[in-house]
Design an enzyme around this catalytic site. Structure first.
Site, mmCIF file in Angstrom:
data_model
loop_
_atom_site.group_PDB
_atom_site.id
_atom_site.type_symbol
_atom_site.label_atom_id
_atom_site.label_comp_id
_atom_site.label_asym_id
_atom_site.label_seq_id
_atom_site.Cartn_x
_atom_site.Cartn_y
_atom_site.Cartn_z
ATOM 1 C CB CYS A 157 -0.956 -0.007 1.191
ATOM 2 S SG CYS A 157 -0.198 -0.543 2.722
ATOM 3 C CG HIS A 252 -0.159 4.253 4.058
ATOM 4 N ND1 HIS A 252 -0.692 4.176 5.324
ATOM 5 C CD2 HIS A 252 0.151 2.972 3.707
ATOM 6 C CE1 HIS A 252 -0.720 2.896 5.710
ATOM 7 N NE2 HIS A 252 -0.221 2.151 4.749
HETATM 8 P P1 NAP Z 1 -6.303 -8.325 9.532
HETATM 9 O O1 NAP Z 1 -7.220 -7.206 9.807
HETATM 10 O O2 NAP Z 1 -5.443 -8.827 10.628
HETATM 11 O O3 NAP Z 1 -7.165 -9.555 8.915
HETATM 12 C C1 NAP Z 1 -6.564 -10.798 8.717
HETATM 13 C C2 NAP Z 1 -7.523 -11.783 8.075
HETATM 14 O O4 NAP Z 1 -6.803 -13.030 7.905
HETATM 15 C C3 NAP Z 1 -8.764 -12.095 8.911
HETATM 16 O O5 NAP Z 1 -9.852 -12.326 8.069
HETATM 17 C C4 NAP Z 1 -8.367 -13.376 9.626
HETATM 18 O O6 NAP Z 1 -9.471 -14.196 9.992
HETATM 19 C C5 NAP Z 1 -7.568 -14.073 8.542
HETATM 20 N N1 NAP Z 1 -6.680 -15.100 9.115
HETATM 21 C C6 NAP Z 1 -5.898 -14.973 10.212
HETATM 22 N N2 NAP Z 1 -5.292 -16.162 10.480
HETATM 23 C C7 NAP Z 1 -5.717 -17.027 9.530
HETATM 24 C C8 NAP Z 1 -5.496 -18.419 9.289
HETATM 25 N N3 NAP Z 1 -4.708 -19.154 10.085
HETATM 26 N N4 NAP Z 1 -6.092 -18.999 8.225
HETATM 27 C C9 NAP Z 1 -6.907 -18.286 7.409
HETATM 28 N N5 NAP Z 1 -7.188 -16.962 7.600
HETATM 29 C C10 NAP Z 1 -6.588 -16.356 8.647
HETATM 30 O O7 NAP Z 1 -5.272 -7.952 8.355
HETATM 31 P P2 NAP Z 1 -5.493 -6.945 7.097
HETATM 32 O O8 NAP Z 1 -4.954 -5.608 7.429
HETATM 33 O O9 NAP Z 1 -6.863 -7.081 6.597
HETATM 34 O O10 NAP Z 1 -4.464 -7.544 6.042
HETATM 35 C C11 NAP Z 1 -4.765 -8.698 5.283
HETATM 36 C C12 NAP Z 1 -3.676 -8.885 4.219
HETATM 37 O O11 NAP Z 1 -3.653 -7.736 3.362
HETATM 38 C C13 NAP Z 1 -2.272 -8.996 4.822
HETATM 39 O O12 NAP Z 1 -1.545 -9.924 4.072
HETATM 40 C C14 NAP Z 1 -1.709 -7.580 4.668
HETATM 41 O O13 NAP Z 1 -0.309 -7.567 4.571
HETATM 42 C C15 NAP Z 1 -2.357 -7.153 3.356
HETATM 43 N N6 NAP Z 1 -2.515 -5.698 3.179
HETATM 44 C C16 NAP Z 1 -3.060 -4.925 4.164
HETATM 45 C C17 NAP Z 1 -3.233 -3.548 3.945
HETATM 46 C C18 NAP Z 1 -3.846 -2.624 4.967
HETATM 47 O O14 NAP Z 1 -3.853 -1.396 4.732
HETATM 48 N N7 NAP Z 1 -4.373 -3.122 6.089
HETATM 49 C C19 NAP Z 1 -2.851 -2.980 2.736
HETATM 50 C C20 NAP Z 1 -2.305 -3.809 1.741
HETATM 51 C C21 NAP Z 1 -2.148 -5.153 1.982
HETATM 52 P P3 NAP Z 1 -10.104 -14.137 11.491
HETATM 53 O O15 NAP Z 1 -10.879 -12.866 11.564
HETATM 54 O O16 NAP Z 1 -10.958 -15.351 11.517
HETATM 55 O O17 NAP Z 1 -8.961 -14.194 12.442
#
Ligand code: NAP
Length: 362
Positions: A157, A252
């Site tokens: 991002c 950001h």
């Molecule tokens: P998050 O809020 O922590 O959400 C994580 C997700 O992954 C939840 O749906 C969670 O499910 C699931 N998960 C966790 N452990 C798991 C497992 N063992 N098996 C299957 N699913 C699992 O994180 P996020 O910010 O949304 O980020 C998600 C991805 O996008 C990451 O790879 C991150 O690097 C990327 N990303 C994030 C952003 C941002 O601005 N936040 C920007 C670009 C890319 P539960 O709810 O059931 O735990």
């Protein structure tokens, strides 16, 4: 037109919730499958996100009652969706294996995760910049023996926040030699619940694991060239990044200093602003539903861009740039801002999927 059925892996997280919000009423795609960790599996979506729904809109009625599946079990997705958006938070090896299991089972993956960003045959797609990298999908299928499935990733991002203004300048013939970046990254970039409030309120955290490396290396792949089924990176820009977490919810901000290769022919400030304002690319030509009207907005106000005021520009899909001025060390300095969970995550993923559909891959 019959809609294409899509799944969201990591649907309960910060990025996943943005997918659910942004895909409501999408003209081409319909969410028919949601998956997350084993903790959420078996619950109705509305129960799985109870107490942690972070969006300002209601949970879409069509998704609220869908039962969440375990994202690790690809068998559950077969027959229920035509492709998936991936936004799971797992370690790199597990994420890579999970995404490959979908692609192998004929379910294309449009990913937000970093696991496959540097995989040689996986395109890191930014539709305004490197639509030509879609050709890597054919090479990827051939390399891996996949028929219908494939993996496409989007950039980090933060990279997304400064790469379009840089690309626009290079495309106009102004090759860049060196860049120095200082980022101020929103707390939602760490997912939910992310950084503890007591660590971030009244504070700045000058470290985000792996982020500086991503900011310094991803541009080479994004700006690379594809020929004969191979992607050759363009590492000609030397980048140094400082990444900081700041107490902002979304958006950001990146302060960029840059030096042109040919200092004698460097563009004027007016020329640069014109290049940015006139920059338009494939998503705009194709009028893709999620595409911003203008990918880059230049703001003349001295105290902009600001996250709260500028992150939602053009559906949160545009980059807002301001404060272009000469630099005593490099050639120019400017400030760039984008919405990290929209343009930098779910919105960017949807735009990738729209391009894939427009080009016949979905
Ligand atoms: P998050 O809020 O922590 O959400 C994580 C997700 O992954 C939840 O749906 C969670 O499910 C699931 N998960 C966790 N452990 C798991 C497992 N063992 N098996 C299957 N699913 C699992 O994180 P996020 O910010 O949304 O980020 C998600 C991805 O996008 C990451 O790879 C991150 O690097 C990327 N990303 C994030 C952003 C941002 O601005 N936040 C920007 C670009 C890319 P539960 O709810 O059931 O735990």
């Amino acid at each position: 037109m019959e809609k294409i059925r899509c799944g969201v892996l990591g649907a309960t997280g910060m990025v996943g919730q943005n997918y659910i919000r942004l895909l409501e009423n999408h003209p081409w795609f319909e969410v028919t499958y949601v998956a997350a960790s084993p903790n959420s599996a078996g619950k109705k979506y509305s129960d799985a996100v109870k107490g942690r729904w972070q969006m300002n809109t209601k949970i879409p009625a069509k998704v609220a009652n869908i039962v969440v599946e375990d994202a690790n079990l690809v068998s559950k997705a077969i027959g229920k969706c035509d492709f998936v958006f991936s936004a799971v938070e797992l370690d790199k090896t597990a994420t890579a294996a999970l995404e490959e299991s979908y692609a192998k089972n004929d379910i294309p993956v449009v990913s937000n995760c970093s696991a496959h960003r540097m995989t040689a045959d996986v395109p890191m797609l930014i539709p305004e910049i490197n639509e030509s990298h879609l050709k890597m999908i054919d090479a990827q299928r051939k390399n891996r023996g996949w028929k219908k499935g494939f993996i496409v990733v989007k950039s980090n991002c933060t990279t997304q926040t400064y790469i379009a203004p840089i690309y626009a300048l290079e495309k106009a013939g102004h090759k860049i030699k060196t860049m120095f970046l200082t980022t101020m990254q929103a707390s939602s970039g760490a997912g939910y619940p992310g950084v503890a409030s007591l660590d971030l309120i009244d504070n700045i955290v000058p470290f985000i694991g792996g982020e500086e490396e991503k900011c310094e290396t991803e541009p080479a792949k994004i700006l690379g060239k594809v020929a004969d089924g191979k992607l050759t990176q363009d590492s000609s820009i030397k980048i140094s990044a400082h990444c900081n977490r700041v107490p902002v919810v979304d958006g950001h901000t990146v302060c960029v200093s840059l030096e042109f290769e040919n200092k004698n022919k460097k563009p004027s400030k007016e020329e640069i602003i014109k290049i940015w304002r006139e920059f338009s690319a494939v998503p705009q030509e194709l009028n893709l539903p999620m595409a911003p009207k203008h990918p880059i907005y230049y703001t003349e106000e001295d105290n902009r861009p600001q996250p709260r005021k500028d992150r939602d520009t053009d559906k949160g899909m545009a980059i807002t740039v301001g404060r272009l001025r000469e630099c005593k060390v490099f050639d120019y300095r400017f400030v760039s801002l984008s919405h990290n969970t929209v343009r930098g995550a779910a919105g960017g993923g949807i735009l990738n999927a729209e391009l894939l559909k427009a080009k016949g891959y979905l």
